[in-house]
Design a protein around this motif. Sequence first.
Motif, PDB file in Angstrom:
ATOM      1  N   GLY A   1       7.352   2.603   5.740  1.00 14.03           N
ATOM      2  CA  GLY A   1       6.147   2.670   4.906  1.00 14.03           C
ATOM      3  C   GLY A   1       5.361   1.374   4.889  1.00 14.03           C
ATOM      4  O   GLY A   1       4.233   1.338   4.404  1.00 14.03           O
ATOM      5  N   HIS A   2       5.947   0.313   5.437  1.00 16.73           N
ATOM      6  CA  HIS A   2       5.291  -1.001   5.353  1.00 16.73           C
ATOM      7  C   HIS A   2       4.683  -1.446   6.681  1.00 16.73           C
ATOM      8  O   HIS A   2       4.466  -2.637   6.904  1.00 16.73           O
ATOM      9  N   ILE A   3       4.418  -0.506   7.574  1.00 17.68           N
ATOM     10  CA  ILE A   3       3.741  -0.873   8.822  1.00 17.68           C
ATOM     11  C   ILE A   3       2.297  -1.287   8.523  1.00 17.68           C
ATOM     12  O   ILE A   3       1.743  -0.940   7.477  1.00 17.68           O
TER      13      ILE A   3
ATOM     14  N   THR B   1      -1.970  -2.196  -2.788  1.00 19.34           N
ATOM     15  CA  THR B   1      -1.081  -2.295  -3.954  1.00 19.34           C
ATOM     16  C   THR B   1       0.334  -2.757  -3.621  1.00 19.34           C
ATOM     17  O   THR B   1       1.160  -2.871  -4.507  1.00 19.34           O
ATOM     18  N   CYS B   2       0.648  -2.998  -2.342  1.00 17.26           N
ATOM     19  CA  CYS B   2       2.018  -3.419  -2.047  1.00 17.26           C
ATOM     20  C   CYS B   2       2.232  -4.843  -2.579  1.00 17.26           C
ATOM     21  O   CYS B   2       1.477  -5.749  -2.228  1.00 17.26           O
ATOM     22  N   PRO B   3       3.253  -5.029  -3.439  1.00 18.45           N
ATOM     23  CA  PRO B   3       3.466  -6.375  -3.995  1.00 18.45           C
ATOM     24  C   PRO B   3       3.857  -7.397  -2.929  1.00 18.45           C
ATOM     25  O   PRO B   3       3.718  -8.601  -3.144  1.00 18.45           O
TER      26      PRO B   3
ATOM     27  N   ASP C   1      -2.128  -4.846   1.831  1.00 14.34           N
ATOM     28  CA  ASP C   1      -2.695  -3.654   2.471  1.00 14.34           C
ATOM     29  C   ASP C   1      -1.868  -3.128   3.645  1.00 14.34           C
ATOM     30  O   ASP C   1      -2.412  -2.751   4.676  1.00 14.34           O
ATOM     31  N   CYS C   2      -0.549  -3.058   3.469  1.00 10.70           N
ATOM     32  CA  CYS C   2       0.259  -2.291   4.431  1.00 10.70           C
ATOM     33  C   CYS C   2      -0.002  -0.800   4.168  1.00 10.70           C
ATOM     34  O   CYS C   2      -0.758  -0.445   3.254  1.00 10.70           O
ATOM     35  N   LEU C   3       0.657   0.078   4.932  1.00  8.81           N
ATOM     36  CA  LEU C   3       0.433   1.517   4.750  1.00  8.81           C
ATOM     37  C   LEU C   3       0.694   1.938   3.300  1.00  8.81           C
ATOM     38  O   LEU C   3      -0.135   2.617   2.683  1.00  8.81           O
TER      39      LEU C   3
HETATM   40 ZN    ZN Z   1       4.288  -3.342   2.102  1.00  7.70          ZN
END
Ligand code: ZN
Length: 292
Positions: A157-159, A173-175, A179-181
């Motif tokens: 999920g973090h690509i 919103t990824c802490p 702006d990862c996926l």
């Molecule tokens: Zn991420």
Amino acid sequence: MTKPIYGLVEAGGTKFVLGIASGKDDVRETVRIPTTTPDETIRAMVDWFLARGPVAAVGVASFGPIDLDPASTRYGHITETPKPHWSGTDLVGPLKARLKCQVGLDTDVNAAALAEYLWGAAQGHRTSLYFTVGTGVGGGAVIGGKTLRGLSHPEMGHIRVTRHPHDLKFAGTCPFHGDCLEGLASGPAVIARWGKSLSDLPADHEAHDIIAHYLAQLVVSMQAVFEPGQISLGGGVMGTAGLIHRVRDMAAGLGAGYFASSAKEVVTLPGLGDRSGLLGALALAMSAGKDS
Ligand code: ZN
């Protein structure tokens, strides 16, 4: 001979779903308990199973990050999580100690991928993937009947993804990565931009194309890495009407006919619907029971 009875745990950040089953078509009882403090939730989980009599094995399909290395002293522990109190929690130890049975463990998404391979949309495919697009974005893979693990479990999920031209300002919103996926396409990322969940926005709202644009990149990235025969896209955001078709069409366009199979054939909703997670726990329990 009576069939063995298995204990199922789908451990999530907001709730634990517990179940008792002898097989995929014989889930006898389920209950949801809220994820509060580790002490309280784990005690409630163990007590619920103890009240239901002996089980042959338990399968735990857990939220992550979790230590899956059998050689590690922290095997079965939640590792560093932003969820308060849960970092370092041992999920497997208390079940083994008090229920006195084998415990199979994997991530929720790897477990769901396994259930889809055994009983759902990925049956017959040597390599398949399962994604949930909801509170977060997570992915699991099954290759030749085994779930994929690296140093830890996959964090698909973090690509990184390329921005949609109408979505250049949102920080994500990824802490960890912004702006990862996950930071762009998860449920909270939709609400942070548009104030509503995707399914509550009108069908002609550009959010649908923007989110599909990111998920289509996920699909083609996974095709490039794995050439999977099947990819299931599940989770709350994928419940949005028409989203699966947009993702498929855009991914087929991005793939440009290059991969072994078009995204139009490869990408589906999960064959087991919202049962992939709990049946994943069953698959883990059955496998742990066999190994003992
Ligand atoms: Zn991420």
